[in-house]
Design an enzyme around this catalytic site. Structure first.
Site, PDB file in Angstrom:
ATOM      1  N   LEU A 123      -8.237   2.003   3.077  1.00 32.05           N
ATOM      2  CA  LEU A 123      -8.196   3.068   2.390  1.00 32.05           C
ATOM      3  C   LEU A 123      -7.105   2.520   1.291  1.00 32.05           C
ATOM      4  CD1 LEU A 123      -4.794   2.864   5.986  1.00 32.05           C
ATOM      5  CD2 LEU A 123      -7.534   4.533   4.986  1.00 32.05           C
TER       6      LEU A 123
ATOM      7  N   GLN B  66       0.891  -1.950   0.199  1.00 30.86           N
ATOM      8  CA  GLN B  66      -0.067   0.083   0.144  1.00 30.86           C
ATOM      9  C   GLN B  66       0.339   1.409   0.048  1.00 30.86           C
ATOM     10  OE1 GLN B  66      -2.455  -1.689   3.244  1.00 30.86           O
ATOM     11  NE2 GLN B  66      -4.068  -0.330   1.446  1.00 30.86           N
TER      12      GLN B  66
END
Length: 171
Positions: free
Chosen positions: A95, A51
């Protein structure tokens, strides 16, 4: 420590297979600290290395027992789910997949084999919400997004929304 940029779908690194961590050194410690700072700044309760653009089998998860309590996180190096039992349906968001939450079917109880920052091996058994968080983050290091657990219709609608956002950003 530094707050790193969280990559969003459809960033290619989010779909790549990750490499096992083999060096348990200061560089790994700094990466974990960056990941924790980034996770808390987002704010989130878990973050996987892909990420933030690092194609490694590494996750951090929030272990804080109560809201407003002192922040406490755990780093899991090379985590792998070894036992899966039962099922549960829980609301998830990500996210890297902004603007979308949905109920996702996950295992209710799991066991995870992992290494700590010194390279020592551990086994953790957990259930309910924490099991969901671990499954979600471990999916990330396997190139799987929570989008992949949604119905084809919901997934297609989100992809269409993302294309619209990107088109608006270009103007």
């Amino acid at each position: 420590m530094s707050n790193r940029k969280i990559l969003e779908y459809p960033a290619p690194v989010l779909r790549q297979q990750t490499r096992a961590v083999t060096a348990f050194d200061d560089q790994l410690q700094r990466l974990v600290e960056d990941m924790a700072e980034t996770m808390y700044a987002a704010p989130g309760i878990g973050l996987a290395a892909p990420q933030i653009g690092e194609s490694l089998k590494l996750i951090v998860v929030d272990m804080t027992k109560e809201k407003g309590g002192e922040r406490d996180y755990m780093a899991m190096v090379n985590p792998e789910i070894t036992v899966k039992e039962g099922h549960q349906l829980d609301e998830e968001g990500c996210l890297s997949v902004p603007g979308l939450t949905s109920k996702v079917k996950r295992f209710r109880k799991i066991a995870v084999s992992y290494q700590d920052l010194a390279g020592n091996r551990h086994q953790l058994e957990t259930e309910n919400r924490f099991a969901v968080v671990l499954q979600h983050e471990i999916d990330h290091i396997n190139g799987i997004l929570f989008l992949d657990h949604l119905s084809p219709l919901k997934r297609a609608l989100y992809k269409k929304k993302v294309k619209k956002w990107h088109a608006e950003d270009q103007t």
